[in-house]
Structure formats: C-alpha cells, structure tokens
Enzyme design. Sequence first.
Site, PDB file in Angstrom:
ATOM      1  CE  LYS A   1      -4.504   0.813   0.270  1.00  0.00           C
ATOM      2  NZ  LYS A   1      -5.611  -0.084  -0.126  1.00  0.00           N
TER       3      LYS A   1
ATOM      4  CG  ASP B   1      -7.412   3.111  -0.661  1.00  0.00           C
ATOM      5  OD1 ASP B   1      -7.889   1.971  -0.596  1.00  0.00           O
ATOM      6  OD2 ASP B   1      -7.488   3.907   0.304  1.00  0.00           O
TER       7      ASP B   1
HETATM    8  P1  NDP Z   1     -13.027   7.632  -2.679  1.00  0.00           P
HETATM    9  O1  NDP Z   1     -11.939   8.622  -2.499  1.00  0.00           O
HETATM   10  O2  NDP Z   1     -13.580   7.401  -4.035  1.00  0.00           O
HETATM   11  O3  NDP Z   1     -14.253   7.978  -1.711  1.00  0.00           O
HETATM   12  C1  NDP Z   1     -14.064   8.043  -0.344  1.00  0.00           C
HETATM   13  C2  NDP Z   1     -15.363   8.466   0.310  1.00  0.00           C
HETATM   14  O4  NDP Z   1     -15.248   8.288   1.716  1.00  0.00           O
HETATM   15  C3  NDP Z   1     -15.701   9.920   0.093  1.00  0.00           C
HETATM   16  O5  NDP Z   1     -17.079  10.077   0.121  1.00  0.00           O
HETATM   17  C4  NDP Z   1     -15.045  10.577   1.287  1.00  0.00           C
HETATM   18  O6  NDP Z   1     -15.604  11.829   1.643  1.00  0.00           O
HETATM   19  C5  NDP Z   1     -15.299   9.561   2.364  1.00  0.00           C
HETATM   20  N1  NDP Z   1     -14.228   9.646   3.368  1.00  0.00           N
HETATM   21  C6  NDP Z   1     -12.903   9.458   3.165  1.00  0.00           C
HETATM   22  N2  NDP Z   1     -12.217   9.637   4.285  1.00  0.00           N
HETATM   23  C7  NDP Z   1     -13.134   9.969   5.216  1.00  0.00           C
HETATM   24  C8  NDP Z   1     -13.040  10.277   6.580  1.00  0.00           C
HETATM   25  N3  NDP Z   1     -11.855  10.292   7.209  1.00  0.00           N
HETATM   26  N4  NDP Z   1     -14.195  10.535   7.235  1.00  0.00           N
HETATM   27  C9  NDP Z   1     -15.386  10.515   6.589  1.00  0.00           C
HETATM   28  N5  NDP Z   1     -15.532  10.233   5.298  1.00  0.00           N
HETATM   29  C10 NDP Z   1     -14.424   9.955   4.625  1.00  0.00           C
HETATM   30  O7  NDP Z   1     -12.444   6.270  -2.054  1.00  0.00           O
HETATM   31  P2  NDP Z   1     -12.950   4.766  -2.287  1.00  0.00           P
HETATM   32  O8  NDP Z   1     -14.410   4.725  -2.483  1.00  0.00           O
HETATM   33  O9  NDP Z   1     -12.067   4.165  -3.301  1.00  0.00           O
HETATM   34  O10 NDP Z   1     -12.564   4.102  -0.889  1.00  0.00           O
HETATM   35  C11 NDP Z   1     -13.500   3.979   0.189  1.00  0.00           C
HETATM   36  C12 NDP Z   1     -13.046   2.882   1.125  1.00  0.00           C
HETATM   37  O11 NDP Z   1     -12.973   1.644   0.398  1.00  0.00           O
HETATM   38  C13 NDP Z   1     -11.654   3.045   1.736  1.00  0.00           C
HETATM   39  O12 NDP Z   1     -11.644   2.464   3.027  1.00  0.00           O
HETATM   40  C14 NDP Z   1     -10.756   2.219   0.817  1.00  0.00           C
HETATM   41  O13 NDP Z   1      -9.572   1.811   1.456  1.00  0.00           O
HETATM   42  C15 NDP Z   1     -11.692   1.046   0.543  1.00  0.00           C
HETATM   43  N6  NDP Z   1     -11.402   0.244  -0.621  1.00  0.00           N
HETATM   44  C16 NDP Z   1     -11.297   0.814  -1.867  1.00  0.00           C
HETATM   45  C17 NDP Z   1     -11.058   0.010  -2.960  1.00  0.00           C
HETATM   46  C18 NDP Z   1     -11.019   0.570  -4.337  1.00  0.00           C
HETATM   47  O14 NDP Z   1     -10.911  -0.224  -5.289  1.00  0.00           O
HETATM   48  N7  NDP Z   1     -11.119   1.867  -4.549  1.00  0.00           N
HETATM   49  C19 NDP Z   1     -10.823  -1.435  -2.823  1.00  0.00           C
HETATM   50  C20 NDP Z   1     -11.048  -1.940  -1.494  1.00  0.00           C
HETATM   51  C21 NDP Z   1     -11.304  -1.115  -0.439  1.00  0.00           C
HETATM   52  P3  NDP Z   1     -14.802  13.183   1.347  1.00  0.00           P
HETATM   53  O15 NDP Z   1     -14.952  13.398  -0.131  1.00  0.00           O
HETATM   54  O16 NDP Z   1     -15.467  14.198   2.170  1.00  0.00           O
HETATM   55  O17 NDP Z   1     -13.374  12.958   1.747  1.00  0.00           O
HETATM   56  O1  2IT Z   2      -7.892  -1.759  -0.615  1.00  0.00           O
HETATM   57  C1  2IT Z   2      -7.825  -2.243  -1.767  1.00  0.00           C
HETATM   58  O2  2IT Z   2      -7.952  -3.456  -1.965  1.00  0.00           O
HETATM   59  C2  2IT Z   2      -7.611  -1.322  -2.883  1.00  0.00           C
HETATM   60  N1  2IT Z   2      -7.550  -0.116  -2.665  1.00  0.00           N
HETATM   61  C3  2IT Z   2      -7.451  -1.853  -4.275  1.00  0.00           C
HETATM   62  C4  2IT Z   2      -6.060  -2.366  -4.495  1.00  0.00           C
HETATM   63  C5  2IT Z   2      -5.729  -2.756  -5.922  1.00  0.00           C
HETATM   64  O3  2IT Z   2      -4.538  -3.041  -6.134  1.00  0.00           O
HETATM   65  O4  2IT Z   2      -6.601  -2.806  -6.783  1.00  0.00           O
END
Ligand code: NDP
Ligand code: 2IT
Length: 463
Positions: A136, A176
């Site tokens: 990561k 992420d």
């Molecule tokens: P994005 O940046 O697309 O969206 C994140 C969302 O979560 C936004 O709405 C953001 O609001 C909110 N957010 C982020 N940090 C905080 C915080 N500290 N408190 C409150 N709200 C928060 O990210 P993703 O959708 O990609 O990721 C969301 C979660 O999913 C994370 O935990 C990530 O690690 C996990 N994840 C993502 C994957 C992926 O493929 N993208 C894969 C597996 C897990 P704001 O805009 O106000 O910051």
């Molecule tokens: O938390 C996760 O699994 C991710 N942000 C996606 C990682 C990836 O390599 O697609």
Amino acid sequence: MDTSVATPGTGSMFMQDHLDALTRRDPNQPEFLQAVQEVIVSLEPVLERHPHYGQQRVLERLLEPERVIQFRVPWQADDGTVHVNRGFRVGFNSAIGPYKGGLRFHPSVNLSILKFLAFEQIFKNSLTGQPIGGGKGGSDFDPRGRSNSEVMRFCQSFMTELFRHVGHNTDVPAGDIGVGGREIGFLFGQYKRITNTFTGVLTGRAPGWGGSLLRPEATGYGAVYFAAEMAETQGESLEGKRCLVSGSGNVAQYACRKLIELGATPITLSDSSGWIHDPEGITEEKLQFVMELKNERRGRIAEYVERFTSATWAPVDSAADHHPLWCVPADAAFPSATQNEINDSDAANLIEGGVGLVSEGANMPTTPEAQDRLVDAGVLLGPGKAANAGGVAVSALEMAQASQRLRWTTEEVDRHLKRIMHDIHAVCLDAAGSYGFGSDYRHGANIAGFRKVADAMIDQGLV
Ligand code: NDP
Ligand code: 2IT
C-alpha cells in the site's frame, strides 16, 4: 531493539507477547496495531495445530514489512506557491506475488495507516486466489479543492521518486481514497515517460490504454456479491432490502448500483462533511447525479438534497459519539468510506434499527468492539479483507489481461468476479468451521489468508 518473543509456542500468552513486542516497537501506530490484533486473535488454533509455523517464526516475520519507502514530494500550486508532501510505499509481503495494493491521497495518511492497509492487503490478496502480495502507499496530499493541473503536477512529482521502487513484476499500485482514474492516468504517464516502457505497472487504468473493463465497479459490486452470498446462507436474498451505504466515492457508488440492480434499496450516502437520507430510495437516475457530482464536479453530497427533495442532509458532528447515518432503520449496511467509521455506539444503533447484515466495502470500517457487538447479536459480518476483495481481484485480472495483451469483455470479467467472491465466501466459512470458529467470517478470512502466505514463506526459506 530486539523484539523477539521468548519461546516459540502457542496460546493466548504467546499472542499477547507478540502484541506487546509490536507495541513496544511501534507505539505510535494505533491503526497498524489494531489490524494486527484482529488477525492475531484468529491464529491461536492455527499455530497450535501447525507447530512448524511457530518454529519457523512465521508470525514474527509476517508482522515486519519487507520494505518501507518514504520520500519527499515537492510540487507547485497554480498560484506559484511551493508545497511539500510526504510520499510512502509499504511493501509488506511478497511471498505469493508482487506487492499489490492501492495508493491513498488524503491528509490523514501516515505510516500507521499505510501499514494497517498493507498488512490487511496481504490476507485479502491471498483470499482472492490470485498471485499477488500485499502492499500500500500514498501521500498526505489533499486533492480536495485542487485543480487538475495541480493534481497532475503532484502525481508527476510523486512518481518521479516512486518509479524506481515499482514495476509490473515488483509492485503494482492502484487507486484507493483520493486516487481514481484521473490520478492513475497522471501517474502512469510519468512512469511511462521516465522508464521508456509501457507496462501494467498500475491497475485501474482506462480501458483505452490497458485497463480492465469493470475495474471501477469491482469493489462495490464485489461487496454486494459477498452480501448476497451471506444472505443466501439464511435462505434469503438482497431483494427488497433497505440498505445503508456510507461514503459517496468509488466503492459507495458502485455498491449502490449493484444493490439497485438486485432489487434492493440504498437509502443513505455520506462524505466527510455530512450525510443524506433518501427514504424513497436512491434510484439509478439519482445515482447518475451523484456520480456526476462527485466524479466530474467534485462537489459535496449536500447538493443531493437541492436536487431531490425527498431527501434530507445533516452535517457530521465529529465530536459526537455516534454517526446518525447508522441510526436509520434498515436491513443491511455497507460501510464504504473509511476506517473505524462504525464504533460501538454505531453498532448498537445498527442492531436497534434492525440491520442483520454488514458487508465492509471500506477497509477496517468497524472497530473491534463494534464487530464483537454485531457478531454477538447474530449480525452477519463480512470483513473488509473478504467483502471488498473484488477490487483487487479485478486488478489482478487487469494484470493478467495486460500480460496477454488482450481485453476481456465486461461479461467475462463479471463472471470471474462473481466466482471469486463466491469462492472467498466459501473459503472463509470452511476455514472458520475447521478451526472452531463456527461461521465467523472474520476468523475464516484471517486463517485462510494466513495459511497460504505462511506456507509460501516456509517454502521460500528465510528471506
Ligand atoms: P473515494 O476517495 O472514491 O471515496 C471516499 C469516500 O469516503 C468519500 O465520500 C469521502 O468523503 C469519504 N471519506 C474518506 N475519508 C473519510 C473520513 N476520514 N471521514 C469521513 N468520510 C471519509 O475512495 P474509495 O471509495 O475508493 O474508498 C472507500 C473505502 O474503500 C476506503 O476504506 C478504501 O480503502 C476502501 N477500498 C477501496 C477500494 C477501491 O478499489 N477503490 C478497494 C477496497 C477497499 P470526502 O470526499 O469528504 O473525503
Ligand atoms: O484496498 C484495496 O484493496 C484497494 N484499494 C485496491 C487495491 C488494488 O490493487 O486494486
């Protein structure tokens, strides 16, 4: 500092020794310690049944990242001011494949958060059944309010150092929080330019230049597929279920889309400023608005209520001991924002509101106390390592397509994704059952993820 524990063995004391040693070494890394503790509690019966893991000190080795890189990222804003951020990449474990895991750009990013994420990624990636190790990275850069040009300059500066540490056979980053298609494009362009190569060094690329179809959708879709698998064990489906979704980014958006497709009704979304409740349900048309709002205009979820009067918005009170989103009566919950977003009070509210199933789209969104409360109340809890593995799984499919120089159809990728989520669900239940944890998915995910990596580490000797 020598942090080795006295004698390899098993039992709760032995596990506590590990945690104490780790806490002495990294006292300022609470998120990392939390992630380790969650795994360690599952491994006691595993180390008892397979003493060679203890003799080979597999756990001690697994708890120490293979490498941690930290670097300076200087960049210039549109107004000419100079800024300096921190860049990181943690290569935690490469026993079963090149390091694989996302990049997070968020002001809260620090080594503790990235080590927790990279550590969890080891087990998640192992569960997918694909040949990918755990890593990561990211930066404390805040993309919010920054222009495209500023984000581009930041990404170029970040990659100007990162390029020497990554590669399609070494370490393959992806997105992420704060890193989506736009950032992956800028990062890839700079990597290609510096190295004079066009490779699959990053996943989450656009389909026109090597990306996999369905990668943007994969995490959210996968979390819903996992939820459907859990519901099926009770002879139920997601159809007609009212669902709480938090966040409004990549994972939340595509979790909503799949829920709608399966006949469920998402009724909430949030961002770090506030949350919306739409009792009439978030439809595909409303979701299109959210996607345009968040992905194109990069606005705030508060705007939803200006457009759809059926909904209400409320700000988040960060000092409150609970988040009101989790008080809304519903059948299922998909936390899809960030770590520790469901605490013990939130868990009590979820139970009170009738939620019987939680599928973690985010990484470590539920605190340990909240998890215990949910599981003790009979709520089906799909841990992030398993439930959100669809994203990285399709990243690995993107790597496979890049190696083949072929692009699969959406249907083909979706078929793989469904099968992978089905298999992860089955493997979790099987592992939990065989080591005395009933149908607790948390332990099943930790154990099944661990065993494959531990065996690979032993096969490869002391490296
Ligand atoms: P994005 O940046 O697309 O969206 C994140 C969302 O979560 C936004 O709405 C953001 O609001 C909110 N957010 C982020 N940090 C905080 C915080 N500290 N408190 C409150 N709200 C928060 O990210 P993703 O959708 O990609 O990721 C969301 C979660 O999913 C994370 O935990 C990530 O690690 C996990 N994840 C993502 C994957 C992926 O493929 N993208 C894969 C597996 C897990 P704001 O805009 O106000 O910051
Ligand atoms: O938390 C996760 O699994 C991710 N942000 C996606 C990682 C990836 O390599 O697609």
